[in-house]
Write a protein that holds these residues in place. Structure first.
Motif, mmCIF file in Angstrom:
data_model
loop_
_atom_site.group_PDB
_atom_site.id
_atom_site.type_symbol
_atom_site.label_atom_id
_atom_site.label_comp_id
_atom_site.label_asym_id
_atom_site.label_seq_id
_atom_site.Cartn_x
_atom_site.Cartn_y
_atom_site.Cartn_z
ATOM 1 N N GLN A 45 -5.131 3.091 0.619
ATOM 2 C CA GLN A 45 -5.495 2.015 -0.289
ATOM 3 C C GLN A 45 -6.079 2.634 -1.551
ATOM 4 O O GLN A 45 -6.575 3.749 -1.543
ATOM 5 C CB GLN A 45 -6.505 1.067 0.354
ATOM 6 C CG GLN A 45 -5.936 0.339 1.543
ATOM 7 C CD GLN A 45 -6.961 -0.552 2.198
ATOM 8 O OE1 GLN A 45 -8.135 -0.490 1.879
ATOM 9 N NE2 GLN A 45 -6.502 -1.377 3.107
ATOM 10 N N THR A 46 -6.013 1.887 -2.639
ATOM 11 C CA THR A 46 -6.526 2.380 -3.904
ATOM 12 C C THR A 46 -7.470 1.358 -4.506
ATOM 13 O O THR A 46 -7.340 0.161 -4.262
ATOM 14 C CB THR A 46 -5.369 2.699 -4.882
ATOM 15 O OG1 THR A 46 -5.925 3.185 -6.085
ATOM 16 C CG2 THR A 46 -4.519 1.491 -5.164
ATOM 17 N N ASN A 47 -8.426 1.829 -5.269
ATOM 18 C CA ASN A 47 -9.375 0.931 -5.921
ATOM 19 C C ASN A 47 -9.171 0.886 -7.431
ATOM 20 O O ASN A 47 -10.018 0.395 -8.157
ATOM 21 C CB ASN A 47 -10.815 1.350 -5.600
ATOM 22 C CG ASN A 47 -11.123 2.746 -6.100
ATOM 23 O OD1 ASN A 47 -10.247 3.437 -6.588
ATOM 24 N ND2 ASN A 47 -12.362 3.149 -5.948
ATOM 25 N N THR A 88 0.370 3.969 -2.860
ATOM 26 C CA THR A 88 -0.273 5.244 -2.558
ATOM 27 C C THR A 88 0.626 6.258 -1.879
ATOM 28 O O THR A 88 0.296 7.436 -1.826
ATOM 29 C CB THR A 88 -1.491 5.021 -1.644
ATOM 30 O OG1 THR A 88 -1.050 4.447 -0.413
ATOM 31 C CG2 THR A 88 -2.499 4.103 -2.304
ATOM 32 N N ASP A 97 0.831 -1.206 0.000
ATOM 33 C CA ASP A 97 0.000 0.000 0.000
ATOM 34 C C ASP A 97 0.865 1.255 0.000
ATOM 35 O O ASP A 97 0.541 2.240 -0.652
ATOM 36 C CB ASP A 97 -0.931 0.001 1.207
ATOM 37 C CG ASP A 97 -1.999 -1.060 1.128
ATOM 38 O OD1 ASP A 97 -2.261 -1.563 0.018
ATOM 39 O OD2 ASP A 97 -2.579 -1.399 2.183
#
Length: 86
Positions: A63-65, A57, A53
């Motif tokens: 967190q990224t989607n 990021t 993470d």
């Protein structure tokens, strides 16, 4: 026989300071975890995902989607290279 209020002032000050300290520590813990609950009992998998993470990021708790990694992530290898025997 009544107790003079001056005798209770030190106790009021101590209780107030405990409250201020507890609130301050809770605020610092929340700030360090980016508003999320703190993580306890981290194992190797959790640390590995936190490192992933951080590389994705820039923060440990971020967190990224996005379905695809950002540009440059292919060069950010999380695996450590071991020294070869010669």
């Amino acid at each position: 026989m009544p107790v003079p209020f001056e005798a209770l002032l030190p106790y009021a000050i101590m209780i107030t300071m405990f409250g201020v300290t507890g609130t301050g520590l809770a605020a610092v813990k929340k700030w360090r975890n980016e508003g999320k609950r703190p993580r306890y009992s981290l194992d190797q998998w959790d640390r590995q995902m936190m490192e992933r993470d951080r590389r994705l990021t820039g923060t440990l708790r971020g967190q990224t989607n996005l379905p695809e990694a950002p540009l440059g992530f292919e060069l950010s290898n999380g695996w450590r290279m071991e020294k070869r025997f010669s």
